[in-house]
Scaffold this active site. Sequence first.
Site, PDB file in Angstrom:
ATOM      1  N   THR A   1       0.822  -1.221   0.000  1.00 26.89           N
ATOM      2  CA  THR A   1       0.000   0.000   0.000  1.00 26.89           C
ATOM      3  C   THR A   1       0.855   1.269   0.000  1.00 26.89           C
ATOM      4  OG1 THR A   1      -1.421   1.297   1.489  1.00 26.89           O
ATOM      5  CG2 THR A   1      -0.112  -0.397   2.518  1.00 26.89           C
ATOM      6  N   ASP A   2       0.297   2.344  -0.520  1.00 26.17           N
ATOM      7  CA  ASP A   2       1.006   3.633  -0.469  1.00 26.17           C
ATOM      8  C   ASP A   2       1.129   4.137   0.968  1.00 26.17           C
ATOM      9  OD1 ASP A   2      -1.649   4.370  -0.003  1.00 26.17           O
ATOM     10  OD2 ASP A   2      -1.730   5.897  -1.578  1.00 26.17           O
ATOM     11  N   GLU A   3       0.364   3.528   1.891  1.00 29.34           N
ATOM     12  CA  GLU A   3       0.389   4.012   3.277  1.00 29.34           C
ATOM     13  C   GLU A   3       1.728   3.752   3.956  1.00 29.34           C
ATOM     14  OE1 GLU A   3      -3.245   3.358   5.500  1.00 29.34           O
ATOM     15  OE2 GLU A   3      -4.371   3.158   3.636  1.00 29.34           O
TER      16      GLU A   3
ATOM     17  N   TYR B   1      -1.650  -0.537  11.108  1.00 29.20           N
ATOM     18  CA  TYR B   1      -1.848  -1.212   9.808  1.00 29.20           C
ATOM     19  C   TYR B   1      -0.661  -0.957   8.879  1.00 29.20           C
ATOM     20  CZ  TYR B   1      -3.298  -1.580   4.913  1.00 29.20           C
ATOM     21  OH  TYR B   1      -3.318  -1.854   3.565  1.00 29.20           O
TER      22      TYR B   1
ATOM     23  N   LYS C   1       2.307  -3.473   7.348  1.00 25.93           N
ATOM     24  CA  LYS C   1       2.538  -3.660   5.908  1.00 25.93           C
ATOM     25  C   LYS C   1       3.986  -3.298   5.550  1.00 25.93           C
ATOM     26  CE  LYS C   1      -0.111  -4.615   3.058  1.00 25.93           C
ATOM     27  NZ  LYS C   1      -0.540  -5.947   2.522  1.00 25.93           N
TER      28      LYS C   1
HETATM   29  P1  NAD Z   1      -9.821  -7.235   2.561  1.00 25.72           P
HETATM   30  O1  NAD Z   1      -9.797  -6.944   4.021  1.00 25.72           O
HETATM   31  O2  NAD Z   1     -11.077  -6.979   1.799  1.00 25.72           O
HETATM   32  O3  NAD Z   1      -9.446  -8.773   2.313  1.00 25.72           O
HETATM   33  C1  NAD Z   1      -8.451  -9.442   3.030  1.00 25.72           C
HETATM   34  C2  NAD Z   1      -8.660 -10.940   2.857  1.00 25.72           C
HETATM   35  O4  NAD Z   1      -7.604 -11.616   3.557  1.00 25.72           O
HETATM   36  C3  NAD Z   1      -9.991 -11.452   3.451  1.00 25.72           C
HETATM   37  O5  NAD Z   1     -10.630 -12.296   2.526  1.00 25.72           O
HETATM   38  C4  NAD Z   1      -9.553 -12.214   4.682  1.00 25.72           C
HETATM   39  O6  NAD Z   1     -10.413 -13.304   5.007  1.00 25.72           O
HETATM   40  C5  NAD Z   1      -8.172 -12.708   4.271  1.00 25.72           C
HETATM   41  N1  NAD Z   1      -7.318 -13.010   5.427  1.00 25.72           N
HETATM   42  C6  NAD Z   1      -7.117 -12.238   6.530  1.00 25.72           C
HETATM   43  N2  NAD Z   1      -6.285 -12.871   7.385  1.00 25.72           N
HETATM   44  C7  NAD Z   1      -5.918 -14.051   6.796  1.00 25.72           C
HETATM   45  C8  NAD Z   1      -5.071 -15.123   7.178  1.00 25.72           C
HETATM   46  N3  NAD Z   1      -4.431 -15.120   8.342  1.00 25.72           N
HETATM   47  N4  NAD Z   1      -4.931 -16.167   6.327  1.00 25.72           N
HETATM   48  C9  NAD Z   1      -5.595 -16.192   5.146  1.00 25.72           C
HETATM   49  N5  NAD Z   1      -6.425 -15.202   4.738  1.00 25.72           N
HETATM   50  C10 NAD Z   1      -6.585 -14.146   5.553  1.00 25.72           C
HETATM   51  O7  NAD Z   1      -8.609  -6.443   1.946  1.00 25.72           O
HETATM   52  P2  NAD Z   1      -8.456  -5.763   0.510  1.00 25.72           P
HETATM   53  O8  NAD Z   1      -8.979  -4.396   0.578  1.00 25.72           O
HETATM   54  O9  NAD Z   1      -8.942  -6.707  -0.522  1.00 25.72           O
HETATM   55  O10 NAD Z   1      -6.865  -5.648   0.427  1.00 25.72           O
HETATM   56  C11 NAD Z   1      -6.086  -6.706  -0.109  1.00 25.72           C
HETATM   57  C12 NAD Z   1      -4.624  -6.336   0.003  1.00 25.72           C
HETATM   58  O11 NAD Z   1      -4.381  -5.139  -0.706  1.00 25.72           O
HETATM   59  C13 NAD Z   1      -4.170  -6.089   1.444  1.00 25.72           C
HETATM   60  O12 NAD Z   1      -2.899  -6.671   1.607  1.00 25.72           O
HETATM   61  C14 NAD Z   1      -4.095  -4.572   1.551  1.00 25.72           C
HETATM   62  O13 NAD Z   1      -3.074  -4.201   2.455  1.00 25.72           O
HETATM   63  C15 NAD Z   1      -3.728  -4.191   0.129  1.00 25.72           C
HETATM   64  N6  NAD Z   1      -4.205  -2.863  -0.296  1.00 25.72           N
HETATM   65  C16 NAD Z   1      -5.519  -2.529  -0.171  1.00 25.72           C
HETATM   66  C17 NAD Z   1      -5.958  -1.283  -0.628  1.00 25.72           C
HETATM   67  C18 NAD Z   1      -7.413  -0.869  -0.537  1.00 25.72           C
HETATM   68  O14 NAD Z   1      -7.727   0.265  -0.861  1.00 25.72           O
HETATM   69  N7  NAD Z   1      -8.326  -1.748  -0.158  1.00 25.72           N
HETATM   70  C19 NAD Z   1      -5.044  -0.380  -1.182  1.00 25.72           C
HETATM   71  C20 NAD Z   1      -3.700  -0.763  -1.295  1.00 25.72           C
HETATM   72  C21 NAD Z   1      -3.306  -2.018  -0.851  1.00 25.72           C
HETATM   73  P1  TYD Z   2     -10.466   4.221   4.582  1.00 25.52           P
HETATM   74  O1  TYD Z   2     -11.442   3.782   3.544  1.00 25.52           O
HETATM   75  O2  TYD Z   2     -10.552   3.613   5.940  1.00 25.52           O
HETATM   76  O3  TYD Z   2      -9.017   4.046   3.941  1.00 25.52           O
HETATM   77  P2  TYD Z   2      -7.569   4.530   4.511  1.00 25.52           P
HETATM   78  O4  TYD Z   2      -7.705   5.027   5.884  1.00 25.52           O
HETATM   79  O5  TYD Z   2      -6.785   3.266   4.454  1.00 25.52           O
HETATM   80  O6  TYD Z   2      -7.109   5.577   3.549  1.00 25.52           O
HETATM   81  O7  TYD Z   2     -10.606   5.786   4.770  1.00 25.52           O
HETATM   82  C1  TYD Z   2     -10.404   6.679   3.686  1.00 25.52           C
HETATM   83  C2  TYD Z   2     -10.500   8.088   4.242  1.00 25.52           C
HETATM   84  O8  TYD Z   2     -11.834   8.307   4.694  1.00 25.52           O
HETATM   85  C3  TYD Z   2      -9.609   8.323   5.443  1.00 25.52           C
HETATM   86  O9  TYD Z   2      -9.092   9.640   5.393  1.00 25.52           O
HETATM   87  C4  TYD Z   2     -10.536   8.184   6.633  1.00 25.52           C
HETATM   88  C5  TYD Z   2     -11.858   8.663   6.082  1.00 25.52           C
HETATM   89  N1  TYD Z   2     -13.061   8.043   6.691  1.00 25.52           N
HETATM   90  C6  TYD Z   2     -14.078   8.850   7.210  1.00 25.52           C
HETATM   91  O10 TYD Z   2     -14.009  10.094   7.186  1.00 25.52           O
HETATM   92  N2  TYD Z   2     -15.171   8.247   7.766  1.00 25.52           N
HETATM   93  C7  TYD Z   2     -15.295   6.892   7.830  1.00 25.52           C
HETATM   94  O11 TYD Z   2     -16.316   6.400   8.379  1.00 25.52           O
HETATM   95  C8  TYD Z   2     -14.258   6.073   7.271  1.00 25.52           C
HETATM   96  C9  TYD Z   2     -14.351   4.588   7.307  1.00 25.52           C
HETATM   97  C10 TYD Z   2     -13.162   6.704   6.698  1.00 25.52           C
END
Ligand code: NAD
Ligand code: TYD
Length: 349
Positions: A125-127, A150, A154
């Site tokens: 992630t960019d975070e 988090y 990562k």
């Molecule tokens: P998500 O929370 O929707 O899905 C995570 C999945 O991992 C779930 O299906 C969960 O059951 C599974 N999981 C959790 N713990 C586990 C374990 N111990 N063993 C096996 N499976 C397990 O997450 P997402 O939003 O789909 O993100 C996927 C990946 O992408 C993550 O690594 C996250 O850090 C990265 N990512 C997400 C975003 C975003 O905006 N959602 C952006 C950048 C990177």
């Molecule tokens: P989120 O979807 O949790 O992603 P991330 O924190 O990983 O970027 O949140 C996106 C942005 O939205 C973040 O600045 C927090 C804000 N946010 C709210 O203002 N209200 C909410 O209920 C949630 C879940 C997020």
Amino acid sequence: MNKILVTGGAGFIGSNFIHYLLERYDNCHITNVDLLTYAGNLDNLINISNDPRYQFIKADIVDFNVISNLISQGFDAIINFAAESHVDRSIEAPGIFVRTNVLGTQSLLEAARRYGVKKFVQVSTDEVYGSLGQEGYFTEAASLNPSSPYSASKTAADHLVLAYGHTFGLPVNVTRCSNNYGPYQFPEKLIPLMITNTLADKPLPVYGDGMNVRDWLHVNDHCCAIDIVMRKAKPGEIYNIGGNNERTNIDIVKTILRQLNKPESLIKFVQDRPGHDRRYAIDSSKIKQDLGWEPVYTFDCGMAETIEWYYTNVDWWKKIKSGEYMNYYNRMYGKDLGEPPVALLEVFE
Ligand code: NAD
Ligand code: TYD
């Protein structure tokens, strides 16, 4: 790259990635390993569950014996999506983030190295770069400066992945993506939470002043980038994957309200997230230059399509927004939104 192990494939991005591959490649075989935590949902994959190119295994990536047994069967690539992924939950309970995101990644890496996996892609992630002021963008060379449990977990995982590449010659890549949106996203994250609450005429909890900035990318664009990295990237390379699409949170919320023709009076400013990162922004020119990837979705089209998806798939999110989810929701927002838990529950019945 025919035999692919996807971890966390029942989550948001992982399930979209499985759909993406099956739609494009006749000869791929995908094994999805997922523990099915609160975020894992096999409904995301229901229409491909009988596809002979796909199999699901319920397992914990931290469980080295199980993982190593599985990986010993031989895979061309492992794409690691499995993670605890929500910042707010990492503030409530950091330990599980270290367990899954750090120890789980190391368990996969160790098995991958023992059994000669040809490519290991860590979906990061960019975070990991931390927060930016109003100006500038992080490149892949920026130092890592995570600020939430988090993003710290990562970051630790990224370091381990690169160390396995450096020390053992495991062919690894790390991708660092900005915030994704699209179908099947768990409604605890900003966009699906705001869409589903708007559809239910419920308050929209905006943290702080709503001026925090995120860069948004449609999940299909992310899947395309990961597929390209898996097939074409040189081992050891890190790639930022961004949407060139920065928006304040309040702007996102207002866009959703406008599209659904609902009043701004639904917006409720609530207490800010502790340690809330102000702005994330990345420079993705490296992946464009090296591998020819760029996003194809415009934000307007992607958001319209996403809102439409949640509008048409009410059953998908209503099922989630019950039971355990409501416990979380009430812990997070109950006090600020000033509604008794019972009233919140009724919305989703
Ligand atoms: P998500 O929370 O929707 O899905 C995570 C999945 O991992 C779930 O299906 C969960 O059951 C599974 N999981 C959790 N713990 C586990 C374990 N111990 N063993 C096996 N499976 C397990 O997450 P997402 O939003 O789909 O993100 C996927 C990946 O992408 C993550 O690594 C996250 O850090 C990265 N990512 C997400 C975003 C975003 O905006 N959602 C952006 C950048 C990177
Ligand atoms: P989120 O979807 O949790 O992603 P991330 O924190 O990983 O970027 O949140 C996106 C942005 O939205 C973040 O600045 C927090 C804000 N946010 C709210 O203002 N209200 C909410 O209920 C949630 C879940 C997020």
